[in-house]
Motif scaffolding. Structure first.
Motif, PDB file in Angstrom:
ATOM      1  N   GLY A  33       0.792  -1.226   0.000  1.00  0.00           N
ATOM      2  CA  GLY A  33       0.000   0.000   0.000  1.00  0.00           C
ATOM      3  C   GLY A  33       0.823   1.274   0.000  1.00  0.00           C
ATOM      4  O   GLY A  33       0.270   2.364   0.106  1.00  0.00           O
ATOM      5  N   ARG A  34       2.144   1.150  -0.127  1.00  0.00           N
ATOM      6  CA  ARG A  34       3.035   2.310  -0.090  1.00  0.00           C
ATOM      7  C   ARG A  34       3.680   2.518  -1.453  1.00  0.00           C
ATOM      8  O   ARG A  34       3.620   1.665  -2.322  1.00  0.00           O
ATOM      9  CB  ARG A  34       4.137   2.071   0.949  1.00  0.00           C
ATOM     10  CG  ARG A  34       3.605   1.889   2.357  1.00  0.00           C
ATOM     11  CD  ARG A  34       4.669   1.515   3.379  1.00  0.00           C
ATOM     12  NE  ARG A  34       5.916   2.248   3.185  1.00  0.00           N
ATOM     13  CZ  ARG A  34       7.118   1.721   3.350  1.00  0.00           C
ATOM     14  NH1 ARG A  34       7.247   0.466   3.715  1.00  0.00           N
ATOM     15  NH2 ARG A  34       8.193   2.450   3.170  1.00  0.00           N
ATOM     16  N   THR A  35       4.304   3.670  -1.615  1.00  0.00           N
ATOM     17  CA  THR A  35       5.150   3.930  -2.778  1.00  0.00           C
ATOM     18  C   THR A  35       6.583   4.023  -2.278  1.00  0.00           C
ATOM     19  O   THR A  35       6.822   4.236  -1.081  1.00  0.00           O
ATOM     20  CB  THR A  35       4.749   5.230  -3.489  1.00  0.00           C
ATOM     21  OG1 THR A  35       4.903   6.321  -2.588  1.00  0.00           O
ATOM     22  CG2 THR A  35       3.299   5.167  -3.972  1.00  0.00           C
ATOM     23  N   HIS A  36       7.533   3.871  -3.186  1.00  0.00           N
ATOM     24  CA  HIS A  36       8.926   3.782  -2.759  1.00  0.00           C
ATOM     25  C   HIS A  36       9.851   4.741  -3.505  1.00  0.00           C
ATOM     26  O   HIS A  36      11.074   4.588  -3.462  1.00  0.00           O
ATOM     27  CB  HIS A  36       9.402   2.331  -2.900  1.00  0.00           C
ATOM     28  CG  HIS A  36       8.535   1.386  -2.129  1.00  0.00           C
ATOM     29  ND1 HIS A  36       7.435   0.749  -2.687  1.00  0.00           N
ATOM     30  CD2 HIS A  36       8.554   1.012  -0.835  1.00  0.00           C
ATOM     31  CE1 HIS A  36       6.843   0.019  -1.770  1.00  0.00           C
ATOM     32  NE2 HIS A  36       7.492   0.156  -0.634  1.00  0.00           N
ATOM     33  N   GLY A  37       9.262   5.700  -4.205  1.00  0.00           N
ATOM     34  CA  GLY A  37      10.077   6.694  -4.891  1.00  0.00           C
ATOM     35  C   GLY A  37      10.833   6.115  -6.066  1.00  0.00           C
ATOM     36  O   GLY A  37      10.408   5.160  -6.698  1.00  0.00           O
ATOM     37  N   ARG A  38      11.961   6.715  -6.346  1.00  0.00           N
ATOM     38  CA  ARG A  38      12.789   6.267  -7.473  1.00  0.00           C
ATOM     39  C   ARG A  38      13.590   5.048  -7.027  1.00  0.00           C
ATOM     40  O   ARG A  38      14.307   5.087  -6.027  1.00  0.00           O
ATOM     41  CB  ARG A  38      13.710   7.404  -7.908  1.00  0.00           C
ATOM     42  CG  ARG A  38      14.314   7.172  -9.256  1.00  0.00           C
ATOM     43  CD  ARG A  38      14.010   8.356 -10.187  1.00  0.00           C
ATOM     44  NE  ARG A  38      14.489   8.094 -11.516  1.00  0.00           N
ATOM     45  CZ  ARG A  38      13.700   7.816 -12.538  1.00  0.00           C
ATOM     46  NH1 ARG A  38      12.415   7.827 -12.391  1.00  0.00           N
ATOM     47  NH2 ARG A  38      14.201   7.574 -13.713  1.00  0.00           N
ATOM     48  N   VAL A  39      13.459   3.951  -7.757  1.00  0.00           N
ATOM     49  CA  VAL A  39      14.122   2.693  -7.407  1.00  0.00           C
ATOM     50  C   VAL A  39      14.814   2.120  -8.640  1.00  0.00           C
ATOM     51  O   VAL A  39      14.472   2.463  -9.774  1.00  0.00           O
ATOM     52  CB  VAL A  39      13.113   1.659  -6.849  1.00  0.00           C
ATOM     53  CG1 VAL A  39      12.489   2.144  -5.548  1.00  0.00           C
ATOM     54  CG2 VAL A  39      12.034   1.332  -7.877  1.00  0.00           C
ATOM     55  N   THR A  40      15.777   1.247  -8.421  1.00  0.00           N
ATOM     56  CA  THR A  40      16.416   0.565  -9.546  1.00  0.00           C
ATOM     57  C   THR A  40      15.500  -0.550 -10.045  1.00  0.00           C
ATOM     58  O   THR A  40      14.624  -1.033  -9.305  1.00  0.00           O
ATOM     59  CB  THR A  40      17.766  -0.051  -9.141  1.00  0.00           C
ATOM     60  OG1 THR A  40      17.536  -1.066  -8.150  1.00  0.00           O
ATOM     61  CG2 THR A  40      18.730   1.010  -8.617  1.00  0.00           C
ATOM     62  N   LEU A  41      15.720  -0.959 -11.272  1.00  0.00           N
ATOM     63  CA  LEU A  41      14.951  -2.085 -11.790  1.00  0.00           C
ATOM     64  C   LEU A  41      15.206  -3.327 -10.941  1.00  0.00           C
ATOM     65  O   LEU A  41      14.299  -4.123 -10.703  1.00  0.00           O
ATOM     66  CB  LEU A  41      15.306  -2.362 -13.248  1.00  0.00           C
ATOM     67  CG  LEU A  41      14.975  -1.277 -14.268  1.00  0.00           C
ATOM     68  CD1 LEU A  41      15.195  -1.793 -15.682  1.00  0.00           C
ATOM     69  CD2 LEU A  41      13.581  -0.732 -14.099  1.00  0.00           C
TER      70      LEU A  41
END
Length: 106
Positions: A33-41
Motif C-alpha cells: 500500500g506504499r510507494t517507494h520513490g525512485r528505485v532501480t529495476l
C-alpha cells in the motif's frame, strides 16, 4: 516486462519511479500500500513493486512485452492491457517452464 526493458538497453541499475499511476481509470497499488520513490529495476523486480512494473511496461510497450514472451515460448493468448504487467493473462505451466528454461540457458 523486465526482460523487455533489458533487451531495449536498460540495466539492473536503471531507475524508475515507484509512484502512483493511473491508466484509463485503472490505478494499481503495491502490496504494502506504499510507494517507494525512485528505485532501480533490480529493487523493483526483487521487491515486486507493482507501480514500478506497470510504469516500466508502459515505457517498454505492451506489444514488445508480448513479443519477448513469444520469443521465450509463451503461446498463450496475452491480452495487451496495462494489467498484463502484473500477470493477469493466463499461461500454462508448460509455457512458464519453457520461458524460465530459456532464461536459465542464457
Amino acid at each position: 516486462v523486465y526482460l523487455g526493458a533489458l533487451a531495449m538497453g536498460a540495466t539492473p541499475d536503471t531507475t524508475i519511479d515507484d509512484a502512483p499511476i493511473e491508466i484509463d481509470g485503472w490505478s494499481p497499488e503495491n502490496f504494502d500500500g506504499r510507494t517507494h520513490g525512485r528505485v532501480t529495476l533490480r529493487e523493483a523486480f526483487a521487491q515486486s513493486y507493482n507501480l514500478a512494473t506497470v510504469r516500466l511496461a508502459q515505457e517498454v510497450g505492451l506489444d514488445n512485452i508480448i513479443g519477448v514472451a513469444r520469443q521465450f515460448g509463451v503461446e498463450a493468448e496475452l491480452s495487451p492491457t496495462p494489467s498484463l504487467a502484473l500477470g493477469t493473462s493466463e499461461v500454462t505451466l508448460l509455457d512458464l517452464t519453457e520461458a524460465y528454461a530459456a532464461v536459465a540457458q542464457g
